[in-house]
Design a protein around this motif. Sequence first.
Motif, PDB file in Angstrom:
ATOM      1  N   GLU A   1       1.088  15.381  30.161  1.00  0.00           N
ATOM      2  CA  GLU A   1       1.929  16.491  29.677  1.00  0.00           C
ATOM      3  C   GLU A   1       3.349  16.029  29.420  1.00  0.00           C
ATOM      4  O   GLU A   1       4.095  16.652  28.672  1.00  0.00           O
ATOM      5  CB  GLU A   1       1.953  17.606  30.726  1.00  0.00           C
ATOM      6  N   SER A   2       3.712  14.944  30.084  1.00  0.00           N
ATOM      7  CA  SER A   2       5.065  14.408  29.868  1.00  0.00           C
ATOM      8  C   SER A   2       5.003  12.885  29.946  1.00  0.00           C
ATOM      9  O   SER A   2       4.115  12.318  30.577  1.00  0.00           O
ATOM     10  CB  SER A   2       6.036  14.975  30.907  1.00  0.00           C
ATOM     11  N   ILE A   3       5.970  12.258  29.268  1.00  0.00           N
ATOM     12  CA  ILE A   3       6.001  10.782  29.209  1.00  0.00           C
ATOM     13  C   ILE A   3       7.435  10.317  29.392  1.00  0.00           C
ATOM     14  O   ILE A   3       8.366  10.895  28.798  1.00  0.00           O
ATOM     15  CB  ILE A   3       5.484  10.274  27.836  1.00  0.00           C
ATOM     16  N   LEU A   4       7.608   9.283  30.207  1.00  0.00           N
ATOM     17  CA  LEU A   4       8.938   8.675  30.356  1.00  0.00           C
ATOM     18  C   LEU A   4       8.949   7.329  29.636  1.00  0.00           C
ATOM     19  O   LEU A   4       8.111   6.467  29.907  1.00  0.00           O
ATOM     20  CB  LEU A   4       9.268   8.477  31.842  1.00  0.00           C
ATOM     21  N   ASP A   5       9.919   7.153  28.729  1.00  0.00           N
ATOM     22  CA  ASP A   5      10.137   5.861  28.068  1.00  0.00           C
ATOM     23  C   ASP A   5      11.342   5.224  28.763  1.00  0.00           C
ATOM     24  O   ASP A   5      12.484   5.639  28.587  1.00  0.00           O
ATOM     25  CB  ASP A   5      10.409   6.110  26.572  1.00  0.00           C
ATOM     26  N   LEU A   6      11.042   4.223  29.576  1.00  0.00           N
ATOM     27  CA  LEU A   6      12.044   3.621  30.457  1.00  0.00           C
ATOM     28  C   LEU A   6      12.689   2.419  29.753  1.00  0.00           C
ATOM     29  O   LEU A   6      12.033   1.400  29.561  1.00  0.00           O
ATOM     30  CB  LEU A   6      11.310   3.194  31.739  1.00  0.00           C
ATOM     31  N   GLY A   7      13.961   2.554  29.354  1.00  0.00           N
ATOM     32  CA  GLY A   7      14.628   1.507  28.557  1.00  0.00           C
ATOM     33  C   GLY A   7      14.211   1.669  27.109  1.00  0.00           C
ATOM     34  O   GLY A   7      13.569   0.811  26.511  1.00  0.00           O
ATOM     35  N   CYS A   8      14.584   2.816  26.514  1.00  0.00           N
ATOM     36  CA  CYS A   8      13.966   3.273  25.256  1.00  0.00           C
ATOM     37  C   CYS A   8      14.434   2.529  24.012  1.00  0.00           C
ATOM     38  O   CYS A   8      13.791   2.620  22.964  1.00  0.00           O
ATOM     39  CB  CYS A   8      14.202   4.768  25.079  1.00  0.00           C
ATOM     40  N   GLY A   9      15.577   1.803  24.082  1.00  0.00           N
ATOM     41  CA  GLY A   9      16.082   1.158  22.867  1.00  0.00           C
ATOM     42  C   GLY A   9      16.254   2.195  21.772  1.00  0.00           C
ATOM     43  O   GLY A   9      16.626   3.346  22.031  1.00  0.00           O
ATOM     44  N   TYR A  10      15.939   1.827  20.537  1.00  0.00           N
ATOM     45  CA  TYR A  10      16.111   2.799  19.443  1.00  0.00           C
ATOM     46  C   TYR A  10      14.967   3.808  19.376  1.00  0.00           C
ATOM     47  O   TYR A  10      14.945   4.680  18.508  1.00  0.00           O
ATOM     48  CB  TYR A  10      16.342   2.111  18.097  1.00  0.00           C
TER      49      TYR A  10
END
Length: 347
Positions: free
Chosen positions: A209-218
């Motif tokens: 249901e949710s997602i974390l992008d850790l160190g997302c850059g662009y």
Amino acid sequence: MNDAAFTLLKPELENASGTALWIADENLLNQISLANPEVTVITNRFDLCQQLNDADWQATFSDFDFSGYSEHSVDKMLYRISKEKPVVHHVINQAIRILKPGGHLCISGLKNEGIKTYLDKAKKLFAGNIEMVKADKNTWMGILSSPGQADTDLLEDQSYTELREIETDGNFSYISKPGIYGWNKIDKGSAYLIEELKRFLDRLPTPPESILDLGCGYGYLSLNCSTLGAKITATDNNAAALRLCKENLEQQGVEADVIAADCAEGIHKQFPLIVCNPPFHQGFSVDGDMTDRFLNAARRRLQANGIACFVVNLHIPLERKALNLFGSIETIAANGSFKLVLLAQPH
Ligand SMILES: C[S@@+](CC[C@H](N)C(=O)[O-])C[C@H]1O[C@@H](n2cnc3c(N)ncnc32)[C@H](O)[C@@H]1O
């Protein structure tokens, strides 16, 4: 460890008065000296901005944005050079615009970082008005006095402030700009993670249901995960990265939280899915410690039944580093350069 190039700049920083700007980047983490209340710091790193404010400096977090300073309004600028050439050229070009005639730009750096070339170029732009200070044969500082107007062309900064489309694949087109590592391409490791994402997703009992992008850059991973229909949270420490990630997601009509944070500190939610391509370099140095910090952040932010998908270079001992943090560690795929590691059951 003390940074020799910053040590050379310190007396200038301590004496600065009038309207004075210190341009500080990742090389200066843990190098902070006694606060000078006359100086405003501009930094593109969120962790450094926090360190500086905690130490009573007046620090602002931006992608080295000088647009708030009008022409010939600043008395002194201080800068220990950055790793990327467009950033250094951008700062030198802006100095010519915003320094008062006779105002000073102090730039320091090491020989193997290209300080000699930068000072040669800056000297031309500043009509030869330079005083050189050398701590030793490798550590140089130039104190340049502004002629008010440059008689020669500005330095090539690859249009530092402009956002532009850098690549298109079957799914999206991506906007980027100088100021983040590997800014003008799709990271091959991240592309591999997305290619193989289904292998990770098969391990989840229900779609996330949710997602974390850790160190997302662009925002490459965020954009490509947005098709899963989950709420995206993207976080990074770098001001340009955050600006670009926001822009890329907005342009695709993806609603997301884009959060400035040092390794997700200050984010309290937990997520069923975390995607991460951790950084390998910090400033001029290669920093193994960053991998540990990203693994710890993933452990803290992962739901009990969630999974974290990491992509790293083959030679990084991610599995060993993750041993005390996760109950389940599995390398699910590898190619000639990268491996995909699935982490679950956070301790
Ligand atoms: C290898 S890049 C991956 C970027 C992006 N996810 C991609 O796939 O293109 C690593 C990212 O981690 C970010 N980073 C470095 N140190 C950080 C920190 N202390 N906290 C959060 N992010 C950080 C960098 O700014 C960079 O954007």
